[in-house]
Design an enzyme around this catalytic site. Sequence first.
Site, PDB file in Angstrom:
ATOM      1  N   ARG A  79       0.819  -1.216   0.000  1.00 32.89           N
ATOM      2  CA  ARG A  79       0.000   0.000   0.000  1.00 32.89           C
ATOM      3  C   ARG A  79       0.858   1.273   0.000  1.00 32.89           C
ATOM      4  O   ARG A  79       1.888   1.328   0.675  1.00 32.89           O
ATOM      5  CB  ARG A  79      -0.906   0.020   1.237  1.00 32.89           C
ATOM      6  N   HIS A 176       2.856 -12.619  -5.499  1.00 34.54           N
ATOM      7  CA  HIS A 176       1.795 -12.779  -4.489  1.00 34.54           C
ATOM      8  C   HIS A 176       1.449 -14.264  -4.338  1.00 34.54           C
ATOM      9  O   HIS A 176       0.320 -14.684  -4.546  1.00 34.54           O
ATOM     10  CB  HIS A 176       0.575 -11.965  -4.907  1.00 34.54           C
ATOM     11  N   ASP A 243      -2.649  -9.970   8.249  1.00 31.63           N
ATOM     12  CA  ASP A 243      -2.373  -9.200   7.039  1.00 31.63           C
ATOM     13  C   ASP A 243      -1.360  -8.160   7.511  1.00 31.63           C
ATOM     14  O   ASP A 243      -1.678  -6.993   7.706  1.00 31.63           O
ATOM     15  CB  ASP A 243      -3.663  -8.558   6.516  1.00 31.63           C
ATOM     16  N   GLU A 294       4.795 -12.449   1.025  1.00 29.60           N
ATOM     17  CA  GLU A 294       5.191 -11.511  -0.017  1.00 29.60           C
ATOM     18  C   GLU A 294       6.480 -10.793   0.388  1.00 29.60           C
ATOM     19  O   GLU A 294       6.484 -10.016   1.347  1.00 29.60           O
ATOM     20  CB  GLU A 294       4.089 -10.474  -0.222  1.00 29.60           C
TER      21      GLU A 294
HETATM   22  C1  G6D Z   1      -2.202  -8.191   0.129  1.00 33.16           C
HETATM   23  O1  G6D Z   1      -2.072  -6.912   2.180  1.00 33.16           O
HETATM   24  C2  G6D Z   1      -2.880  -7.215   1.040  1.00 33.16           C
HETATM   25  C3  G6D Z   1      -4.223  -7.720   1.447  1.00 33.16           C
HETATM   26  O2  G6D Z   1      -4.883  -6.750   2.236  1.00 33.16           O
HETATM   27  C4  G6D Z   1      -5.029  -8.052   0.206  1.00 33.16           C
HETATM   28  O3  G6D Z   1      -6.314  -8.438   0.546  1.00 33.16           O
HETATM   29  C5  G6D Z   1      -4.307  -9.105  -0.588  1.00 33.16           C
HETATM   30  O4  G6D Z   1      -3.051  -8.612  -0.940  1.00 33.16           O
HETATM   31  C6  G6D Z   1      -5.057  -9.532  -1.837  1.00 33.16           C
HETATM   32  O5  G6D Z   1      -1.667  -9.234   0.799  1.00 33.16           O
END
Ligand code: G6D
Length: 329
Positions: A79, A176, A243, A294
């Site tokens: 983010r 991811h 998360d 990640e």
């Molecule tokens: C990442 O941190 C984010 C999560 O909030 C999201 O929902 C996911 O990607 C798809 O891990």
Amino acid sequence: MPVTRTEFGQVDGEDVYKYTIENSNKTRISILTYAATWQNFEVYEDGEYHSLISHFDDLQSYIKTPFQVGKTVGRVAGRIGKAKFMINGKTYQLTPNNQSNLMHGGDNGIQTKNFNSSIDEAHNSVSLSLIIKSKDDDFPGNIDLMITYFLSDHDEVSINYTAVSDADTLFNPTCHIYFDLGEFSIMKDNLQIASDDYLDVDDEKVPTGSLIPVDKAFDFRKGQIIENALCNLEKQNGKLEFDDTFVTHGDRVATLSSGRRSIDLYSDRNGLVIFTANPTGKKTPHQYSGLAMELQTLPDAVNHSDFGNIILRKNQKASYTNKYQYRKL
Ligand code: G6D
């Protein structure tokens, strides 16, 4: 036949290919040109293949999933607070796609693109290339991106991200991937993370800039069973899923293990996001089927001077490598 290619459908009139690389242990990884996705990671045990990651077998599921299953996300994976940042004194305000923030580089990020591809049989690798256009994702700079997947005979998968931009920009992509070692439920697996601190975040999961020393649910230094850690998490702060971002220090970052299988993660960046989820919709809420791990420079680094540098300078090359090694215990 260490590397093979098959068709995996079409997106926007373009062919999508699936490449499979196999090593001398019959371990194999599969990669899609769509979103430079790590589609499968299979190991050969007792005469049978076992998958170690959450995955789909059809392109439509990859196009539709909101969970980014196995995809390359970016140009900036984590983010960016308020979708806003500054480079060379100039402020950029992008269109938020996650509450008031930008996540995974926006809705037109790498995860939506079909890549060009080539095989290097001699090195058991597949390379995927793409120009990330500034006009597509509104970041400054067109990035010439090359992603190379490589499988060694030691069952180590490395993913290298190399980028050159024609203007100063940001670059911090990742894979991811969701692990599901397949032996038991992920809930019973043991997770160990070499981290003394995790990131404090606000209500929208954006880092505040503070680090919190790990304790209870967040203390994975000696390893915790994921189910126990989730119980501890609920007691500690009422949350039902992880998360969260852990501060790491390069080299071996984490190990996930089930009874006989383990995966070691190595990174040359300073952060690991873990996210418990049901990315392929198989299980009920709070009985998670996958653990996203990640590897990246800490989220929102561009807005926190001590989080690491993700600025990619014009005509300079950036190169990051994520590594994942399977071991039979
Ligand atoms: C990442 O941190 C984010 C999560 O909030 C999201 O929902 C996911 O990607 C798809 O891990």
